[in-house]
Design a protein around this motif. Structure first.
Motif, PDB file in Angstrom:
ATOM      1  N   LEU A   1       0.815  -1.199   0.000  1.00  0.00           N
ATOM      2  CA  LEU A   1       0.000   0.000   0.000  1.00  0.00           C
ATOM      3  C   LEU A   1       0.851   1.251   0.000  1.00  0.00           C
ATOM      4  O   LEU A   1       1.850   1.331   0.707  1.00  0.00           O
ATOM      5  N   SER A   2       0.407   2.237  -0.750  1.00  0.00           N
ATOM      6  CA  SER A   2       1.051   3.548  -0.754  1.00  0.00           C
ATOM      7  C   SER A   2       0.568   4.329   0.463  1.00  0.00           C
ATOM      8  O   SER A   2      -0.564   4.163   0.910  1.00  0.00           O
ATOM      9  N   GLU A   3       1.421   5.183   0.988  1.00  0.00           N
ATOM     10  CA  GLU A   3       1.011   6.017   2.120  1.00  0.00           C
ATOM     11  C   GLU A   3      -0.018   7.055   1.712  1.00  0.00           C
ATOM     12  O   GLU A   3      -0.652   7.675   2.564  1.00  0.00           O
TER      13      GLU A   3
ATOM     14  N   LEU B   1      -0.276   0.129  -4.205  1.00  0.00           N
ATOM     15  CA  LEU B   1      -1.672   0.475  -4.431  1.00  0.00           C
ATOM     16  C   LEU B   1      -1.897   1.890  -3.903  1.00  0.00           C
ATOM     17  O   LEU B   1      -1.812   2.134  -2.701  1.00  0.00           O
ATOM     18  N   ALA B   2      -2.183   2.838  -4.814  1.00  0.00           N
ATOM     19  CA  ALA B   2      -2.388   4.235  -4.432  1.00  0.00           C
ATOM     20  C   ALA B   2      -3.849   4.523  -4.116  1.00  0.00           C
ATOM     21  O   ALA B   2      -4.147   5.349  -3.259  1.00  0.00           O
ATOM     22  N   SER B   3      -4.762   3.855  -4.811  1.00  0.00           N
ATOM     23  CA  SER B   3      -6.186   4.029  -4.506  1.00  0.00           C
ATOM     24  C   SER B   3      -6.958   2.817  -4.988  1.00  0.00           C
ATOM     25  O   SER B   3      -6.533   2.125  -5.914  1.00  0.00           O
ATOM     26  N   ARG B   4      -8.082   2.577  -4.324  1.00  0.00           N
ATOM     27  CA  ARG B   4      -8.968   1.482  -4.716  1.00  0.00           C
ATOM     28  C   ARG B   4     -10.398   1.903  -4.423  1.00  0.00           C
ATOM     29  O   ARG B   4     -10.707   2.372  -3.338  1.00  0.00           O
ATOM     30  N   THR B   5     -11.260   1.683  -5.403  1.00  0.00           N
ATOM     31  CA  THR B   5     -12.695   1.798  -5.205  1.00  0.00           C
ATOM     32  C   THR B   5     -13.289   0.438  -5.527  1.00  0.00           C
ATOM     33  O   THR B   5     -13.090  -0.087  -6.618  1.00  0.00           O
ATOM     34  N   VAL B   6     -13.969  -0.141  -4.541  1.00  0.00           N
ATOM     35  CA  VAL B   6     -14.595  -1.445  -4.688  1.00  0.00           C
ATOM     36  C   VAL B   6     -16.077  -1.222  -4.924  1.00  0.00           C
ATOM     37  O   VAL B   6     -16.743  -0.570  -4.116  1.00  0.00           O
ATOM     38  N   ARG B   7     -16.576  -1.748  -6.014  1.00  0.00           N
ATOM     39  CA  ARG B   7     -18.006  -1.670  -6.315  1.00  0.00           C
ATOM     40  C   ARG B   7     -18.573  -3.082  -6.250  1.00  0.00           C
ATOM     41  O   ARG B   7     -18.323  -3.900  -7.135  1.00  0.00           O
ATOM     42  N   LEU B   8     -19.311  -3.334  -5.192  1.00  0.00           N
ATOM     43  CA  LEU B   8     -19.901  -4.652  -5.000  1.00  0.00           C
ATOM     44  C   LEU B   8     -21.035  -4.882  -5.989  1.00  0.00           C
ATOM     45  O   LEU B   8     -21.783  -3.955  -6.315  1.00  0.00           O
TER      46      LEU B   8
ATOM     47  N   ALA C   1       0.217  10.627 -15.225  1.00  0.00           N
ATOM     48  CA  ALA C   1       1.500  10.442 -14.549  1.00  0.00           C
ATOM     49  C   ALA C   1       2.153   9.194 -15.145  1.00  0.00           C
ATOM     50  O   ALA C   1       1.542   8.141 -15.228  1.00  0.00           O
ATOM     51  N   SER C   2       3.394   9.301 -15.568  1.00  0.00           N
ATOM     52  CA  SER C   2       4.041   8.214 -16.312  1.00  0.00           C
ATOM     53  C   SER C   2       4.263   6.957 -15.478  1.00  0.00           C
ATOM     54  O   SER C   2       4.478   5.887 -16.033  1.00  0.00           O
ATOM     55  N   ASP C   3       4.192   7.043 -14.159  1.00  0.00           N
ATOM     56  CA  ASP C   3       4.453   5.883 -13.320  1.00  0.00           C
ATOM     57  C   ASP C   3       3.205   5.377 -12.599  1.00  0.00           C
ATOM     58  O   ASP C   3       3.292   4.580 -11.677  1.00  0.00           O
ATOM     59  N   LYS C   4       2.015   5.846 -13.026  1.00  0.00           N
ATOM     60  CA  LYS C   4       0.755   5.398 -12.423  1.00  0.00           C
ATOM     61  C   LYS C   4      -0.158   4.824 -13.509  1.00  0.00           C
ATOM     62  O   LYS C   4      -0.175   5.303 -14.636  1.00  0.00           O
ATOM     63  N   TYR C   5      -0.923   3.802 -13.099  1.00  0.00           N
ATOM     64  CA  TYR C   5      -1.774   3.101 -14.050  1.00  0.00           C
ATOM     65  C   TYR C   5      -3.162   2.881 -13.455  1.00  0.00           C
ATOM     66  O   TYR C   5      -3.307   2.570 -12.267  1.00  0.00           O
ATOM     67  N   ASP C   6      -4.157   3.054 -14.302  1.00  0.00           N
ATOM     68  CA  ASP C   6      -5.547   2.788 -13.969  1.00  0.00           C
ATOM     69  C   ASP C   6      -5.768   1.297 -14.218  1.00  0.00           C
ATOM     70  O   ASP C   6      -5.642   0.835 -15.353  1.00  0.00           O
ATOM     71  N   VAL C   7      -6.070   0.548 -13.160  1.00  0.00           N
ATOM     72  CA  VAL C   7      -6.195  -0.911 -13.268  1.00  0.00           C
ATOM     73  C   VAL C   7      -7.577  -1.316 -12.765  1.00  0.00           C
ATOM     74  O   VAL C   7      -7.929  -1.034 -11.625  1.00  0.00           O
ATOM     75  N   ARG C   8      -8.329  -1.964 -13.635  1.00  0.00           N
ATOM     76  CA  ARG C   8      -9.647  -2.458 -13.261  1.00  0.00           C
ATOM     77  C   ARG C   8      -9.596  -3.981 -13.251  1.00  0.00           C
ATOM     78  O   ARG C   8      -8.929  -4.592 -14.075  1.00  0.00           O
ATOM     79  N   SER C   9     -10.311  -4.558 -12.290  1.00  0.00           N
ATOM     80  CA  SER C   9     -10.363  -6.015 -12.207  1.00  0.00           C
ATOM     81  C   SER C   9     -11.677  -6.441 -11.565  1.00  0.00           C
ATOM     82  O   SER C   9     -12.305  -5.664 -10.857  1.00  0.00           O
TER      83      SER C   9
ATOM     84  N   LEU D   1      -2.443   1.936  -9.554  1.00  0.00           N
ATOM     85  CA  LEU D   1      -1.180   1.330  -9.119  1.00  0.00           C
ATOM     86  C   LEU D   1      -0.038   2.263  -9.489  1.00  0.00           C
ATOM     87  O   LEU D   1      -0.025   2.835 -10.580  1.00  0.00           O
ATOM     88  N   HIS D   2       0.902   2.385  -8.563  1.00  0.00           N
ATOM     89  CA  HIS D   2       2.042   3.291  -8.710  1.00  0.00           C
ATOM     90  C   HIS D   2       3.309   2.449  -8.782  1.00  0.00           C
ATOM     91  O   HIS D   2       3.586   1.658  -7.876  1.00  0.00           O
ATOM     92  N   ASP D   3       4.061   2.599  -9.847  1.00  0.00           N
ATOM     93  CA  ASP D   3       5.337   1.909 -10.014  1.00  0.00           C
ATOM     94  C   ASP D   3       6.412   2.767  -9.371  1.00  0.00           C
ATOM     95  O   ASP D   3       6.797   3.802  -9.904  1.00  0.00           O
ATOM     96  N   THR D   4       6.884   2.343  -8.202  1.00  0.00           N
ATOM     97  CA  THR D   4       7.866   3.128  -7.445  1.00  0.00           C
ATOM     98  C   THR D   4       9.233   2.441  -7.479  1.00  0.00           C
ATOM     99  O   THR D   4       9.357   1.297  -7.908  1.00  0.00           O
ATOM    100  N   ALA D   5      10.230   3.131  -6.968  1.00  0.00           N
ATOM    101  CA  ALA D   5      11.576   2.560  -6.874  1.00  0.00           C
ATOM    102  C   ALA D   5      11.584   1.336  -5.955  1.00  0.00           C
ATOM    103  O   ALA D   5      12.435   0.458  -6.084  1.00  0.00           O
ATOM    104  N   ASP D   6      10.622   1.265  -5.022  1.00  0.00           N
ATOM    105  CA  ASP D   6      10.520   0.142  -4.091  1.00  0.00           C
ATOM    106  C   ASP D   6       9.536  -0.923  -4.554  1.00  0.00           C
ATOM    107  O   ASP D   6       9.180  -1.812  -3.791  1.00  0.00           O
ATOM    108  N   GLY D   7       9.049  -0.809  -5.793  1.00  0.00           N
ATOM    109  CA  GLY D   7       8.091  -1.772  -6.323  1.00  0.00           C
ATOM    110  C   GLY D   7       6.707  -1.168  -6.465  1.00  0.00           C
ATOM    111  O   GLY D   7       6.482  -0.001  -6.165  1.00  0.00           O
ATOM    112  N   TRP D   8       5.779  -1.968  -6.927  1.00  0.00           N
ATOM    113  CA  TRP D   8       4.417  -1.512  -7.158  1.00  0.00           C
ATOM    114  C   TRP D   8       3.716  -1.244  -5.837  1.00  0.00           C
ATOM    115  O   TRP D   8       3.892  -1.985  -4.875  1.00  0.00           O
TER     116      TRP D   8
END
Length: 176
Positions: A41-43, A155-162, A113-121, A146-153
């Motif tokens: 998790l990202s801070e 999770l910057a944000s998540r919205t869960v839709r049940l 942002a070049s190091d962030k990605y919108d990921v749906r699943s 998802l944020h690709d950081t120097a310390d690895g991937w």
């Protein structure tokens, strides 16, 4: 800072890395390795699970509430929730849940942002507790950044839709 999806193609390598991150995250949660999961998790984390709107005129135009949530957390509150799981005060998780998560239909788009990605699943989470025969199936879609950081991937944000209109589990003691 708000980021928006672009139409730029994402490489198969990035898509595979994002999918692998989601699979490992599910594994950590299913194996109750909550400290390892916190490391994913990202801070700056924002974690939302809005309530589905099913009544009233707003249900015609709005599928999920912008103000009502089953969960509304950030990194600090997630850290506190994980810490409590290691104590005798995690009543919803006594006995601990047995879970098995399936993550499918991973779709990845680049963000401004070049190091962030919108990921749906999509996900399915099987959950049982104790030695009874009762179990829950929780199904939905997740919208992650998802944020690709120097310390690895991370999770910057998540919205869960049940998919459910009403929670079918007695409590939400598990992370989705």
């Amino acid at each position: 800072m708000t980021t928006t999806s672009t139409t730029a193609a994402v490489s198969q390598e990035i898509t595979a890395a994002c999918a692998d991150f989601l699979y490992r995250e599910a594994e950590y949660l299913d194996h109750r390795e909550f400290d390892r999961w916190l490391g994913c998790l990202s801070e700056e984390l924002v974690y939302l699970m809005p309530i589905r709107v099913t009544r009233g005129p707003e249900a015609r135009d709005l599928e999920f509430s912008p103000t009502g949530f089953h969960m509304k957390d950030n990194y600090a509150s997630m850290k506190m929730r994980v810490s409590r799981l290691y104590t005798e005060h995690a009543y919803a998780e006594d006995p601990p849940s047995r879970t098995q998560r399936l993550i499918t239909n991973v779709r990845v788009d680049a963000l401004d942002a070049s190091d962030k990605y919108d990921v749906r699943s999509n996900f399915l989470c099987y959950r049982a507790q104790g030695d009874g025969v009762d179990s829950d199936l929780i199904v939905g879609e997740r919208f992650d950044v998802l944020h690709d950081t120097a310390d690895g991937w991370r999770l910057a944000s998540r919205t869960v839709r049940l998919a459910h209109t009403t929670l079918i589990t007695p409590n939400l003691g598990v992370f989705l």
